[in-house]
Design an enzyme around this catalytic site. Sequence first.
Site, mmCIF file in Angstrom:
data_model
loop_
_atom_site.group_PDB
_atom_site.id
_atom_site.type_symbol
_atom_site.label_atom_id
_atom_site.label_comp_id
_atom_site.label_asym_id
_atom_site.label_seq_id
_atom_site.Cartn_x
_atom_site.Cartn_y
_atom_site.Cartn_z
ATOM 1 N N ASN A 57 0.710 -1.200 -0.071
ATOM 2 C CA ASN A 57 -0.029 -0.040 0.171
ATOM 3 C C ASN A 57 0.930 1.239 -0.106
ATOM 4 O OD1 ASN A 57 -2.964 1.195 0.151
ATOM 5 N ND2 ASN A 57 -1.623 2.146 1.839
ATOM 6 N N ASP A 80 -4.732 22.387 9.003
ATOM 7 C CA ASP A 80 -5.113 21.355 8.163
ATOM 8 C C ASP A 80 -5.673 21.695 6.898
ATOM 9 O OD1 ASP A 80 -5.296 18.638 7.437
ATOM 10 O OD2 ASP A 80 -4.918 18.148 9.699
ATOM 11 N N TRP A 103 -1.160 8.279 10.135
ATOM 12 C CA TRP A 103 -2.076 7.405 9.174
ATOM 13 C C TRP A 103 -3.425 7.171 10.166
ATOM 14 C CZ3 TRP A 103 2.177 3.408 8.615
ATOM 15 C CH2 TRP A 103 2.382 2.812 9.993
ATOM 16 N N GLU A 155 -1.457 1.311 -5.211
ATOM 17 C CA GLU A 155 -1.562 2.582 -5.842
ATOM 18 C C GLU A 155 -0.360 2.930 -6.991
ATOM 19 O OE1 GLU A 155 -2.036 1.946 -2.675
ATOM 20 O OE2 GLU A 155 -3.625 2.962 -2.112
ATOM 21 N N TYR A 197 0.365 10.100 3.955
ATOM 22 C CA TYR A 197 0.123 10.455 5.746
ATOM 23 C C TYR A 197 1.237 11.512 5.983
ATOM 24 C CZ TYR A 197 -1.707 5.621 4.719
ATOM 25 O OH TYR A 197 -2.296 4.669 4.235
ATOM 26 N N ARG A 198 0.859 12.726 6.386
ATOM 27 C CA ARG A 198 1.801 13.707 7.090
ATOM 28 C C ARG A 198 2.557 13.225 8.318
ATOM 29 N NH1 ARG A 198 -2.716 16.621 10.114
ATOM 30 N NH2 ARG A 198 -2.238 15.922 12.316
#
Length: 487
Positions: A169, A282, A187, A233, A173-174
């Site tokens: 995967n 954000d 995550w 992906e 994710y920051r």
Amino acid sequence: MGFKDLGDFVSALEKDGELLRVAEVVDPRLEITEILDRAVKEGGPAVLFENVKGHDVPVLGNVLGTHGRMLKALGIESYEEVDQRINAFFDVKQPQGLLDKIRMLPQLAELASYMPKTVRSGPCKEVVLEKGRFSLKELPVCTCWPEDGGAFITLPMVFTKDRLSGKRNCGMYRMQVFDETTTGMHWQLHKHGAKHARQALRKGEKIEVAVAIGSDPATYFAGAMPLPDDVDEMLLAGFIRKEAVEMVRCETVDLEVPANSEIVLEGWVDPSELRREGPFGDHTGYYSLADDYPVFHVECVTRRKKPLYVHTIVGPPPMEDAFMGYAIERVTLPIMKRQLPEVLDMHMPPEGVFHNLMILSIDKQYPGHARKVMHAIWGLGQAMFTKVIIVVDGDVDVQNMSEVAWRVLANIDPGRDLELASGPMDVLEHASQRFAYGGKVGIDATRKWPGEGFEREWPGVIAMDPDVKARMGGLWEKLRRRDRSSS
Ligand SMILES: Cc1cc2nc3c(=O)[nH]c(=O)nc-3n(C[C@H](O)[C@H](O)[C@H](O)COP(=O)(O)O)c2cc1C
Ligand SMILES: [Mn+2]
């Protein structure tokens, strides 16, 4: 053919006058954000900060900050193209005989050519630094907003593997940089990385993680795509850019990363070790609150000799992710339509930052159809987060907010047309009563049918006779031209 790597894309942007080089010294703390915010809000160019205060590595931002650059990154002229290519694959018929099978070979060969390929080495291995020889503080990671809890890596491709299927995967994710060798791993609980971490937690084991920063833009964009579990992906990236993504094995973990990456961080997460992460300005336009997230321990850094550090800022919309979000909308729509063929078009306006608002137009076929679509959306992957769903008839252009507002407000009886539900919410949702759980509403703005209890006559929308429209339209143009030339 796709772009070879991030540098190749930057060269293409520069050639097309879409790159701004900044030679002035700019601070990665807040100052880069202020420039990037202005750039994106003006529909401006990608920005390359060549002199980042305290760092040797340049920062690249606002890469995908217009529809034009997003399309260019994916190597397409319009989203129609992707729509047609995806549909062509779905429309493959069961071959009827040998001849049919032979006819299908090129298509199968094409699909096979998009599968990620493992190569022996690549530019991301030009420099290999074991623990003790690197510091994450050397990267020009930016502190974006005044109340942020620290500096955050914002465009990482985070690679993990599913324990059961062995499938890879890649999620975006920051990651908050904590010190020389650790970061946060944000995550969120519904995402695939978190699922893999839970599998490890049940076994009481660590999970290997590899993070690639900066690849060709179609590849890193794929990390943000909401694909089903166990769908790679990197295969999607290959499909979109019409060329397989080349992957190389990591040095210290059993994972692979795109060979063309700028910087790679290899290491592990112990899912039972949590640390306070955030707050972070954000993409909701609000600060997401500090919370406990796993710690990513970096054991090895590999990189190019002269890497580029790619960065994005999120904040009050529209930001760069609005253009990424629109691309996600367009690429996922043909797939969504396979499950929901009544859906004609769909839009998630940037003001709704993906999960707050989805507008769908449908070809209504039976009483309650709009509500059926709402519940289907609430049951569909990450679309489950949608706080407000609006369903309109097929004659409404869902891309036109002015038209949507007019038609919805005209067509609803609030006492009748709201479908209230509750369920899982996006982790970034701050208004819900509880964390990640709250209320949703569907607004059925379709024309109501007798089968739905509506016994009155429903009026038609006003429109001019097409003949008169054409004739008087011509006359109007002529009058305007005369008027302009005489003034
Ligand atoms: C710029 C950007 C930053 C993101 N940051 C996060 C994040 O910190 N945590 C998260 O769970 N999702 C984040 N997302 C959304 C995920 O990338 C997205 O949900 C993706 O589908 C996750 O991949 P997965 O479905 O394989 O888990 C971000 C998206 C973008 C475009
Ligand atoms: Mn995934």
